[in-house]
Scaffold this motif. Sequence first.
Motif, PDB file in Angstrom:
ATOM      1  N   HIS A 117       0.892  -1.466   0.025  1.00 29.16           N
ATOM      2  CA  HIS A 117      -0.528  -0.045  -0.103  1.00 29.16           C
ATOM      3  C   HIS A 117       1.101   1.261  -0.191  1.00 29.16           C
ATOM      4  O   HIS A 117       0.998   2.346  -0.773  1.00 29.16           O
ATOM      5  CB  HIS A 117      -1.029   0.153   1.137  1.00 29.16           C
ATOM      6  CG  HIS A 117      -2.032   1.060   1.644  1.00 29.16           C
ATOM      7  ND1 HIS A 117      -3.554   1.356   0.956  1.00 29.16           N
ATOM      8  CD2 HIS A 117      -1.510   2.434   1.247  1.00 29.16           C
ATOM      9  CE1 HIS A 117      -3.776   2.694   1.449  1.00 29.16           C
ATOM     10  NE2 HIS A 117      -2.790   2.973   1.806  1.00 29.16           N
ATOM     11  N   HIS A 124       1.450   6.452  -7.398  1.00 26.30           N
ATOM     12  CA  HIS A 124       0.259   6.693  -7.371  1.00 26.30           C
ATOM     13  C   HIS A 124      -0.145   7.524  -6.311  1.00 26.30           C
ATOM     14  O   HIS A 124       0.063   6.820  -4.813  1.00 26.30           O
ATOM     15  CB  HIS A 124      -0.910   6.200  -7.383  1.00 26.30           C
ATOM     16  CG  HIS A 124      -0.981   5.273  -8.949  1.00 26.30           C
ATOM     17  ND1 HIS A 124      -0.757   5.837  -9.986  1.00 26.30           N
ATOM     18  CD2 HIS A 124      -0.151   3.733  -8.912  1.00 26.30           C
ATOM     19  CE1 HIS A 124      -0.966   4.707 -10.875  1.00 26.30           C
ATOM     20  NE2 HIS A 124      -0.480   4.373 -10.620  1.00 26.30           N
ATOM     21  N   HIS A 127      -6.164   7.652  -3.469  1.00 24.01           N
ATOM     22  CA  HIS A 127      -6.428   6.139  -3.948  1.00 24.01           C
ATOM     23  C   HIS A 127      -7.177   6.219  -4.787  1.00 24.01           C
ATOM     24  O   HIS A 127      -8.017   5.716  -4.989  1.00 24.01           O
ATOM     25  CB  HIS A 127      -7.136   5.851  -2.311  1.00 24.01           C
ATOM     26  CG  HIS A 127      -6.285   5.770  -0.716  1.00 24.01           C
ATOM     27  ND1 HIS A 127      -5.941   7.251  -0.122  1.00 24.01           N
ATOM     28  CD2 HIS A 127      -5.183   5.495  -1.279  1.00 24.01           C
ATOM     29  CE1 HIS A 127      -4.957   6.784   0.758  1.00 24.01           C
ATOM     30  NE2 HIS A 127      -4.600   5.594   0.214  1.00 24.01           N
ATOM     31  N   GLY A 128      -6.439   6.509  -5.927  1.00 23.44           N
ATOM     32  CA  GLY A 128      -7.804   6.043  -7.164  1.00 23.44           C
ATOM     33  C   GLY A 128      -7.906   4.883  -7.820  1.00 23.44           C
ATOM     34  O   GLY A 128      -7.064   3.652  -7.214  1.00 23.44           O
ATOM     35  N   ASP A 129      -7.968   4.108  -8.862  1.00 27.64           N
ATOM     36  CA  ASP A 129      -8.156   3.128  -9.183  1.00 27.64           C
ATOM     37  C   ASP A 129      -6.796   2.769  -9.972  1.00 27.64           C
ATOM     38  O   ASP A 129      -6.867   1.290  -9.317  1.00 27.64           O
ATOM     39  CB  ASP A 129      -9.242   3.355 -10.774  1.00 27.64           C
ATOM     40  CG  ASP A 129     -10.825   3.232  -9.668  1.00 27.64           C
ATOM     41  OD1 ASP A 129     -11.170   2.923  -8.932  1.00 27.64           O
ATOM     42  OD2 ASP A 129     -11.407   3.668 -11.347  1.00 27.64           O
ATOM     43  N   ALA A 130      -6.469   3.230 -10.164  1.00 27.95           N
ATOM     44  CA  ALA A 130      -5.080   2.522 -10.590  1.00 27.95           C
ATOM     45  C   ALA A 130      -4.343   2.640  -9.135  1.00 27.95           C
ATOM     46  O   ALA A 130      -3.417   1.886  -9.576  1.00 27.95           O
ATOM     47  CB  ALA A 130      -3.646   4.657 -11.468  1.00 27.95           C
ATOM     48  N   TRP A 132      -5.121   1.733  -6.804  1.00 27.00           N
ATOM     49  CA  TRP A 132      -5.777  -0.286  -5.912  1.00 27.00           C
ATOM     50  C   TRP A 132      -5.165  -1.234  -7.305  1.00 27.00           C
ATOM     51  O   TRP A 132      -5.329  -2.498  -6.848  1.00 27.00           O
ATOM     52  CB  TRP A 132      -6.963   0.003  -6.331  1.00 27.00           C
ATOM     53  CG  TRP A 132      -7.560   1.301  -4.017  1.00 27.00           C
ATOM     54  CD1 TRP A 132      -7.815   1.817  -4.656  1.00 27.00           C
ATOM     55  CD2 TRP A 132      -6.969   0.558  -3.650  1.00 27.00           C
ATOM     56  NE1 TRP A 132      -8.069   2.881  -2.984  1.00 27.00           N
ATOM     57  CE2 TRP A 132      -7.462   1.691  -2.929  1.00 27.00           C
ATOM     58  CE3 TRP A 132      -6.859  -0.629  -2.935  1.00 27.00           C
ATOM     59  CZ2 TRP A 132      -7.288   1.601  -0.960  1.00 27.00           C
ATOM     60  CZ3 TRP A 132      -5.651  -0.506  -1.061  1.00 27.00           C
ATOM     61  CH2 TRP A 132      -6.933   0.375  -0.797  1.00 27.00           C
ATOM     62  N   ASP A 133      -5.386  -1.159  -8.021  1.00 27.33           N
ATOM     63  CA  ASP A 133      -5.061  -1.155  -9.597  1.00 27.33           C
ATOM     64  C   ASP A 133      -3.442  -2.333  -9.599  1.00 27.33           C
ATOM     65  O   ASP A 133      -2.707  -3.349  -8.908  1.00 27.33           O
ATOM     66  CB  ASP A 133      -5.308  -1.258 -10.692  1.00 27.33           C
ATOM     67  CG  ASP A 133      -6.559  -1.453 -11.335  1.00 27.33           C
ATOM     68  OD1 ASP A 133      -6.942  -1.360 -10.881  1.00 27.33           O
ATOM     69  OD2 ASP A 133      -7.276  -0.646 -12.461  1.00 27.33           O
ATOM     70  N   LYS A 143      -7.743  -6.612  -0.283  1.00 25.45           N
ATOM     71  CA  LYS A 143      -9.350  -6.671   0.444  1.00 25.45           C
ATOM     72  C   LYS A 143      -9.144  -6.693   1.813  1.00 25.45           C
ATOM     73  O   LYS A 143     -10.483  -6.341   2.981  1.00 25.45           O
ATOM     74  CB  LYS A 143     -10.327  -6.353  -0.391  1.00 25.45           C
ATOM     75  CG  LYS A 143     -10.373  -6.009  -1.586  1.00 25.45           C
ATOM     76  CD  LYS A 143     -11.578  -6.377  -2.749  1.00 25.45           C
ATOM     77  CE  LYS A 143     -11.797  -5.184  -4.045  1.00 25.45           C
ATOM     78  NZ  LYS A 143     -12.636  -4.699  -4.702  1.00 25.45           N
TER      79      LYS A 143
END
Length: 159
Positions: A117, A124, A127-130, A132-133, A143
Amino acid sequence: EIQIGDREYENEAFAEELIRKHRRFINRRLRILESRAEHAAAAGEQAQRPLRRSEAIKILQPLFLQLTREMELPLWTLTVRDARTRWGSCSHQTRRVMLNLQAARLPVPLQRYLIVHELAHIQHLGHGDAFWDLVARFDPEYKTNRRVLREEYGWLLAN
């Protein structure tokens, strides 16, 4: 008369409004403190023994270096602090990743999640989509790990 910090209030309605407004925070904090007491009693002396920063670095550094290589990221400095409210942080200004001293007490999958993390923040900021990807690529169970960290180990932060 109600005292909050260094202020005194004679209006009971003010206190009731304050409690109503912050009920979720207060209840969450109480659950964490209760959980901490239960876990500390169950864990016995080992969890009560203060952990030294040097011990935590010895535990966390190898995984930090391994994941830095796996994620093909530049090497940043790992620091360990006895933070009260967060598991970790990432500073682009100082090129440091900070992990909470208590992270050394966590099971390895949760340590891995924390490190992945924070390292993902090197690429990044938010905490956008990229973000978390990227976390998912190196911790497919992130998760579950995130939920377990919050629900079962939040008591370690409530010093």
